[in-house]
Design a protein around this motif. Sequence first.
Motif, PDB file in Angstrom:
ATOM      1  N   ARG A 139     -30.424   7.311   8.821  1.00  0.00           N
ATOM      2  CA  ARG A 139     -30.411   6.647   7.518  1.00  0.00           C
ATOM      3  C   ARG A 139     -30.137   5.154   7.666  1.00  0.00           C
ATOM      4  O   ARG A 139     -30.875   4.315   7.127  1.00  0.00           O
ATOM      5  CB  ARG A 139     -29.348   7.279   6.612  1.00  0.00           C
ATOM      6  CG  ARG A 139     -29.314   6.696   5.195  1.00  0.00           C
ATOM      7  CD  ARG A 139     -28.081   7.127   4.446  1.00  0.00           C
ATOM      8  NE  ARG A 139     -26.876   6.582   5.052  1.00  0.00           N
ATOM      9  CZ  ARG A 139     -26.454   5.329   4.882  1.00  0.00           C
ATOM     10  NH1 ARG A 139     -27.154   4.494   4.140  1.00  0.00           N
ATOM     11  NH2 ARG A 139     -25.345   4.919   5.457  1.00  0.00           N
ATOM     12  N   MET A 140     -29.093   4.808   8.419  1.00  0.00           N
ATOM     13  CA  MET A 140     -28.755   3.404   8.591  1.00  0.00           C
ATOM     14  C   MET A 140     -29.813   2.671   9.401  1.00  0.00           C
ATOM     15  O   MET A 140     -30.130   1.505   9.130  1.00  0.00           O
ATOM     16  CB  MET A 140     -27.393   3.281   9.267  1.00  0.00           C
ATOM     17  CG  MET A 140     -26.960   1.843   9.559  1.00  0.00           C
ATOM     18  SD  MET A 140     -26.758   0.830   8.069  1.00  0.00           S
ATOM     19  CE  MET A 140     -25.194   1.460   7.456  1.00  0.00           C
ATOM     20  N   HIS A 173     -21.628   2.010  13.395  1.00  0.00           N
ATOM     21  CA  HIS A 173     -20.714   3.062  12.955  1.00  0.00           C
ATOM     22  C   HIS A 173     -19.678   3.429  14.014  1.00  0.00           C
ATOM     23  O   HIS A 173     -18.852   4.317  13.771  1.00  0.00           O
ATOM     24  CB  HIS A 173     -21.509   4.325  12.605  1.00  0.00           C
ATOM     25  CG  HIS A 173     -22.284   4.205  11.338  1.00  0.00           C
ATOM     26  ND1 HIS A 173     -23.463   4.903  11.116  1.00  0.00           N
ATOM     27  CD2 HIS A 173     -22.067   3.472  10.224  1.00  0.00           C
ATOM     28  CE1 HIS A 173     -23.925   4.608   9.912  1.00  0.00           C
ATOM     29  NE2 HIS A 173     -23.099   3.747   9.358  1.00  0.00           N
ATOM     30  N   ASP A 204     -20.190   5.133  16.548  1.00  0.00           N
ATOM     31  CA  ASP A 204     -20.443   6.517  16.925  1.00  0.00           C
ATOM     32  C   ASP A 204     -20.339   6.715  18.428  1.00  0.00           C
ATOM     33  O   ASP A 204     -19.997   7.809  18.895  1.00  0.00           O
ATOM     34  CB  ASP A 204     -21.836   6.954  16.471  1.00  0.00           C
ATOM     35  CG  ASP A 204     -21.935   7.084  14.963  1.00  0.00           C
ATOM     36  OD1 ASP A 204     -20.882   7.233  14.322  1.00  0.00           O
ATOM     37  OD2 ASP A 204     -23.056   7.031  14.435  1.00  0.00           O
ATOM     38  N   ARG A 263     -23.555  12.605  12.942  1.00  0.00           N
ATOM     39  CA  ARG A 263     -23.717  11.182  13.251  1.00  0.00           C
ATOM     40  C   ARG A 263     -25.205  10.837  13.443  1.00  0.00           C
ATOM     41  O   ARG A 263     -25.619   9.708  13.159  1.00  0.00           O
ATOM     42  CB  ARG A 263     -22.930  10.792  14.503  1.00  0.00           C
ATOM     43  CG  ARG A 263     -21.423  11.056  14.458  1.00  0.00           C
ATOM     44  CD  ARG A 263     -20.788  10.812  13.116  1.00  0.00           C
ATOM     45  NE  ARG A 263     -20.971   9.455  12.629  1.00  0.00           N
ATOM     46  CZ  ARG A 263     -20.811   9.095  11.372  1.00  0.00           C
ATOM     47  NH1 ARG A 263     -20.505   9.997  10.457  1.00  0.00           N
ATOM     48  NH2 ARG A 263     -20.971   7.845  11.008  1.00  0.00           N
ATOM     49  N   TYR A 312     -27.818  12.166  11.810  1.00  0.00           N
ATOM     50  CA  TYR A 312     -28.405  12.012  10.474  1.00  0.00           C
ATOM     51  C   TYR A 312     -28.018  10.660   9.876  1.00  0.00           C
ATOM     52  O   TYR A 312     -28.845   9.968   9.277  1.00  0.00           O
ATOM     53  CB  TYR A 312     -27.918  13.131   9.551  1.00  0.00           C
ATOM     54  CG  TYR A 312     -28.613  14.447   9.723  1.00  0.00           C
ATOM     55  CD1 TYR A 312     -30.007  14.542   9.743  1.00  0.00           C
ATOM     56  CD2 TYR A 312     -27.879  15.634   9.841  1.00  0.00           C
ATOM     57  CE1 TYR A 312     -30.645  15.759   9.885  1.00  0.00           C
ATOM     58  CE2 TYR A 312     -28.514  16.865   9.981  1.00  0.00           C
ATOM     59  CZ  TYR A 312     -29.887  16.920  10.002  1.00  0.00           C
ATOM     60  OH  TYR A 312     -30.525  18.136  10.140  1.00  0.00           O
ATOM     61  N   GLU A 313     -26.763  10.290  10.030  1.00  0.00           N
ATOM     62  CA  GLU A 313     -26.299   9.029   9.451  1.00  0.00           C
ATOM     63  C   GLU A 313     -26.934   7.838  10.157  1.00  0.00           C
ATOM     64  O   GLU A 313     -27.268   6.836   9.524  1.00  0.00           O
ATOM     65  CB  GLU A 313     -24.772   8.955   9.543  1.00  0.00           C
ATOM     66  CG  GLU A 313     -24.142   7.790   8.805  1.00  0.00           C
ATOM     67  CD  GLU A 313     -24.371   7.828   7.300  1.00  0.00           C
ATOM     68  OE1 GLU A 313     -24.236   6.771   6.655  1.00  0.00           O
ATOM     69  OE2 GLU A 313     -24.693   8.911   6.772  1.00  0.00           O
ATOM     70  N   ASN A 332     -18.712  11.199   5.127  1.00  0.00           N
ATOM     71  CA  ASN A 332     -19.131  11.526   6.476  1.00  0.00           C
ATOM     72  C   ASN A 332     -18.062  11.143   7.494  1.00  0.00           C
ATOM     73  O   ASN A 332     -17.801  11.871   8.444  1.00  0.00           O
ATOM     74  CB  ASN A 332     -20.451  10.821   6.802  1.00  0.00           C
ATOM     75  CG  ASN A 332     -21.629  11.522   6.157  1.00  0.00           C
ATOM     76  OD1 ASN A 332     -21.650  12.738   6.055  1.00  0.00           O
ATOM     77  ND2 ASN A 332     -22.598  10.765   5.704  1.00  0.00           N
ATOM     78  N   TYR A 333     -17.424   9.970   7.295  1.00  0.00           N
ATOM     79  CA  TYR A 333     -16.363   9.555   8.203  1.00  0.00           C
ATOM     80  C   TYR A 333     -15.174  10.500   8.083  1.00  0.00           C
ATOM     81  O   TYR A 333     -14.511  10.815   9.084  1.00  0.00           O
ATOM     82  CB  TYR A 333     -15.936   8.118   7.905  1.00  0.00           C
ATOM     83  CG  TYR A 333     -16.890   7.089   8.442  1.00  0.00           C
ATOM     84  CD1 TYR A 333     -17.017   6.878   9.811  1.00  0.00           C
ATOM     85  CD2 TYR A 333     -17.672   6.319   7.584  1.00  0.00           C
ATOM     86  CE1 TYR A 333     -17.890   5.937  10.318  1.00  0.00           C
ATOM     87  CE2 TYR A 333     -18.548   5.375   8.083  1.00  0.00           C
ATOM     88  CZ  TYR A 333     -18.654   5.178   9.446  1.00  0.00           C
ATOM     89  OH  TYR A 333     -19.527   4.251   9.935  1.00  0.00           O
ATOM     90  N   THR A 344     -15.976  13.625   9.956  1.00  0.00           N
ATOM     91  CA  THR A 344     -15.904  13.385  11.387  1.00  0.00           C
ATOM     92  C   THR A 344     -14.466  13.320  11.862  1.00  0.00           C
ATOM     93  O   THR A 344     -14.110  13.874  12.914  1.00  0.00           O
ATOM     94  CB  THR A 344     -16.632  12.071  11.747  1.00  0.00           C
ATOM     95  OG1 THR A 344     -18.001  12.181  11.360  1.00  0.00           O
ATOM     96  CG2 THR A 344     -16.562  11.794  13.239  1.00  0.00           C
TER      97      THR A 344
END
Length: 322
Positions: free
Chosen positions: A208-209, A137, A139, A202, A204-205, A2-3, A6
């Motif tokens: 999750r986190m 993250h 973000d 970001r 979605y992530e 994912n990173y 991005t």
Amino acid sequence: MNYFKTALLLAGLTGFFLVAGYLLGGQSGLVLALVVALGMNLFAYWNSDKMVLRMSNAQEVGPETAPELFGIVQQLAQRANLPMPKVYLIDEDQPNAFATGRDPEHAAVAATTGLLRNLSREEIAGVMAHELAHVRHRDTLIMTVAATLSGAIGMLASFGGLMGGGRDSEGRPLVNPIVAIAAMILAPMAAMLVQMAISRGREYEADRMGAEICGQPHWLASALAKLHAGTQQIHNQAAERNPATAHMYIANPLAAAGGMSSLFSTHPPMEERIARLQAMAGAGGYSPRPAGASRPARSSIPQTGGSPWGSAQQDSRRGPWG
């Protein structure tokens, strides 16, 4: 992965910006685009949090002025192994929240008064865990840079006609005028699509986190359902005045968030986000805390009705959408 995606998207957005500068202004336009990109990103890095909080009319609160919200964020930050962020409250009826700041040491989380009124304590914990996931993250910085570059591309396109594309030593245009006109039209659209892809990924992530931080995916799933209903019914005046901040909120705060406009939304479909969290809760295949985070001492987590955030049965603030 994912990173990596991005990073590729941010690189692509920067590339769009430089190419647009060249197509609209030749070599001088390319140099101008590079200087503007560096300047705007430096400004966004140091001042974006203050600007967003000011535009949202957010007021900083502490354990004396907002003890429940402050306490929830404090416990979540400990579970996530994060420094305690500043906590802000926004006087808006629409239930929503966002995080900002260039890094975990300079982070802030903000919630609306509507969020506190209409969600249970556990649902608030799920929302604030999502925001702390953005902080963890980084973000907030990534999405600010993406928004800054997208805005700069739009600005270049607006002034493209004045830049003239540049000419060679014989007075001939360096760039085909048709190509320049196409760049004026297509570059902002491409930038918007890339920004949308970054923001959706970001979110979605962070879901999750956030579920891992609070330890209960269904808390956040329940909160998202209420936020979605609330944002459809109540306008967020601060966000409507400053739509550039909309991508930072956990739920799209703008009134025109449905229908065809949802295709170009910086937020992923709420139904898909909720489904992923429900699947996560059903599978049980998640860690109750982020990787690398130490588990707090049991005595440091107040146990009420079996939950560190209080019992849903004891908190009747379910709101008009629950």
